[in-house]
Motif scaffolding. Structure first.
Motif, mmCIF file in Angstrom:
data_model
loop_
_atom_site.group_PDB
_atom_site.id
_atom_site.type_symbol
_atom_site.label_atom_id
_atom_site.label_comp_id
_atom_site.label_asym_id
_atom_site.label_seq_id
_atom_site.Cartn_x
_atom_site.Cartn_y
_atom_site.Cartn_z
ATOM 1 N N MET A 1 0.831 -1.173 0.000
ATOM 2 C CA MET A 1 0.000 0.000 0.000
ATOM 3 C C MET A 1 0.887 1.251 0.000
ATOM 4 N N ALA A 2 0.533 2.214 -0.804
ATOM 5 C CA ALA A 2 1.314 3.433 -0.924
ATOM 6 C C ALA A 2 1.217 4.271 0.348
ATOM 7 N N PHE A 3 2.307 4.937 0.670
ATOM 8 C CA PHE A 3 2.358 5.855 1.802
ATOM 9 C C PHE A 3 1.367 6.993 1.594
ATOM 10 N N PHE A 4 1.224 7.407 0.343
ATOM 11 C CA PHE A 4 0.419 8.579 0.023
ATOM 12 C C PHE A 4 -0.078 8.424 -1.406
ATOM 13 N N SER A 5 -1.353 8.649 -1.633
ATOM 14 C CA SER A 5 -1.937 8.446 -2.961
ATOM 15 C C SER A 5 -2.486 9.737 -3.545
ATOM 16 N N TRP A 6 -2.423 9.816 -4.861
ATOM 17 C CA TRP A 6 -2.970 10.968 -5.588
ATOM 18 C C TRP A 6 -4.481 10.981 -5.457
ATOM 19 N N ASP A 7 -5.014 12.165 -5.331
ATOM 20 C CA ASP A 7 -6.452 12.365 -5.270
ATOM 21 C C ASP A 7 -6.765 13.579 -6.135
ATOM 22 N N THR A 8 -7.910 13.598 -6.754
ATOM 23 C CA THR A 8 -8.254 14.726 -7.635
ATOM 24 C C THR A 8 -8.292 16.058 -6.892
ATOM 25 N N LYS A 9 -8.434 16.030 -5.563
ATOM 26 C CA LYS A 9 -8.433 17.286 -4.814
ATOM 27 C C LYS A 9 -7.062 17.969 -4.862
ATOM 28 N N TYR A 10 -6.022 17.241 -5.298
ATOM 29 C CA TYR A 10 -4.691 17.830 -5.421
ATOM 30 C C TYR A 10 -4.465 18.458 -6.794
ATOM 31 N N SER A 11 -5.393 18.287 -7.691
ATOM 32 C CA SER A 11 -5.237 18.835 -9.035
ATOM 33 C C SER A 11 -5.289 20.358 -9.001
ATOM 34 N N VAL A 12 -4.342 20.974 -9.723
ATOM 35 C CA VAL A 12 -4.346 22.437 -9.875
ATOM 36 C C VAL A 12 -4.923 22.813 -11.238
ATOM 37 N N ASN A 13 -5.425 21.821 -11.954
ATOM 38 C CA ASN A 13 -6.046 22.012 -13.270
ATOM 39 C C ASN A 13 -5.108 22.622 -14.292
ATOM 40 N N VAL A 14 -3.822 22.353 -14.123
ATOM 41 C CA VAL A 14 -2.800 22.700 -15.113
ATOM 42 C C VAL A 14 -2.098 21.369 -15.397
ATOM 43 N N PRO A 15 -2.417 20.724 -16.528
ATOM 44 C CA PRO A 15 -1.947 19.358 -16.762
ATOM 45 C C PRO A 15 -0.450 19.127 -16.548
ATOM 46 N N ASP A 16 0.403 20.017 -17.045
ATOM 47 C CA ASP A 16 1.845 19.813 -16.864
ATOM 48 C C ASP A 16 2.237 19.844 -15.390
ATOM 49 N N LEU A 17 1.639 20.749 -14.631
ATOM 50 C CA LEU A 17 1.979 20.850 -13.210
ATOM 51 C C LEU A 17 1.377 19.693 -12.416
ATOM 52 N N ASP A 18 0.183 19.247 -12.786
ATOM 53 C CA ASP A 18 -0.393 18.058 -12.135
ATOM 54 C C ASP A 18 0.510 16.842 -12.377
ATOM 55 N N LYS A 19 1.003 16.723 -13.589
ATOM 56 C CA LYS A 19 1.899 15.606 -13.922
ATOM 57 C C LYS A 19 3.153 15.651 -13.044
ATOM 58 N N GLU A 20 3.726 16.841 -12.891
ATOM 59 C CA GLU A 20 4.910 16.986 -12.047
ATOM 60 C C GLU A 20 4.579 16.701 -10.581
ATOM 61 N N HIS A 21 3.428 17.143 -10.124
ATOM 62 C CA HIS A 21 3.019 16.847 -8.748
ATOM 63 C C HIS A 21 2.880 15.340 -8.541
ATOM 64 N N LYS A 22 2.354 14.646 -9.532
ATOM 65 C CA LYS A 22 2.223 13.181 -9.420
ATOM 66 C C LYS A 22 3.587 12.507 -9.354
ATOM 67 N N ILE A 23 4.556 13.025 -10.117
ATOM 68 C CA ILE A 23 5.914 12.468 -10.075
ATOM 69 C C ILE A 23 6.517 12.689 -8.692
ATOM 70 N N LEU A 24 6.312 13.889 -8.130
ATOM 71 C CA LEU A 24 6.801 14.159 -6.774
ATOM 72 C C LEU A 24 6.170 13.206 -5.765
ATOM 73 N N LEU A 25 4.903 12.929 -5.928
ATOM 74 C CA LEU A 25 4.212 12.003 -5.036
ATOM 75 C C LEU A 25 4.799 10.597 -5.170
ATOM 76 N N GLU A 26 5.083 10.170 -6.393
ATOM 77 C CA GLU A 26 5.709 8.854 -6.604
ATOM 78 C C GLU A 26 7.077 8.794 -5.933
ATOM 79 N N MET A 27 7.830 9.892 -6.029
ATOM 80 C CA MET A 27 9.156 9.938 -5.407
ATOM 81 C C MET A 27 9.038 9.870 -3.882
ATOM 82 N N LEU A 28 8.040 10.518 -3.338
ATOM 83 C CA LEU A 28 7.792 10.468 -1.899
ATOM 84 C C LEU A 28 7.472 9.035 -1.475
ATOM 85 N N ASN A 29 6.651 8.347 -2.239
ATOM 86 C CA ASN A 29 6.323 6.952 -1.933
ATOM 87 C C ASN A 29 7.550 6.046 -2.043
#
Length: 135
Positions: A1-29
């Protein structure tokens, strides 16, 4: 189980920045998993250093977009980024000096930053960037 999972509430509605945020989340996990499994010093140092480097790159991208798009909260936002970089560098130095007892503090700080900064601070630039012709 992941330490922390992506949720749509974290979306800033800027696709490139959301993608980068998801990568940061993966790195945190990945960092969490390595610490939890007692991975070697080299692995943890590498993950901390890579995460810090990627975070700096992401923050620069975000700042560039905010500045180009005339986001009115840019200066205050940039100060928060500077604080984040300073804290991460402190943690990074501790890890590089074999001070692993801070690892749980680092993970807590990164998770809290991710949740609070994205939902309460990054979300504010969404309209400015999405209405901007420069991207």
């Amino acid at each position: 189980m992941a330490f922390f999972s992506w949720d749509t509430k974290y979306s800033v509605n800027v696709p490139d920045l959301d993608k980068e945020h998801k990568i940061l989340l993966e790195m945190l996990n990945e960092l969490h998993d390595a610490m939890k499994q007692g991975k070697g010093k080299e692995n943890i140092e590498r993950l901390v250093n890579n995460s810090a480097s990627y975070a700096k790159s992401h923050l620069s991208h975000e700042e560039r977009l905010m500045e180009q798009c005339g986001y009115p909260g840019f200066q205050e936002h940039k100060k928060q980024h500077e604080f984040f970089v300073q804290k991460v560098n402190e943690f990074k130095n501790d890890v590089n000096q074999n001070n692993y007892k801070l690892s749980s503090e680092l993970l807590k700080f990164l998770k809290d930053w991710f949740v609070n900064h994205i939902t309460m601070v990054d979300s504010k630039y969404s309209t400015s960037i999405n209405n901007c012709k420069v991207k």
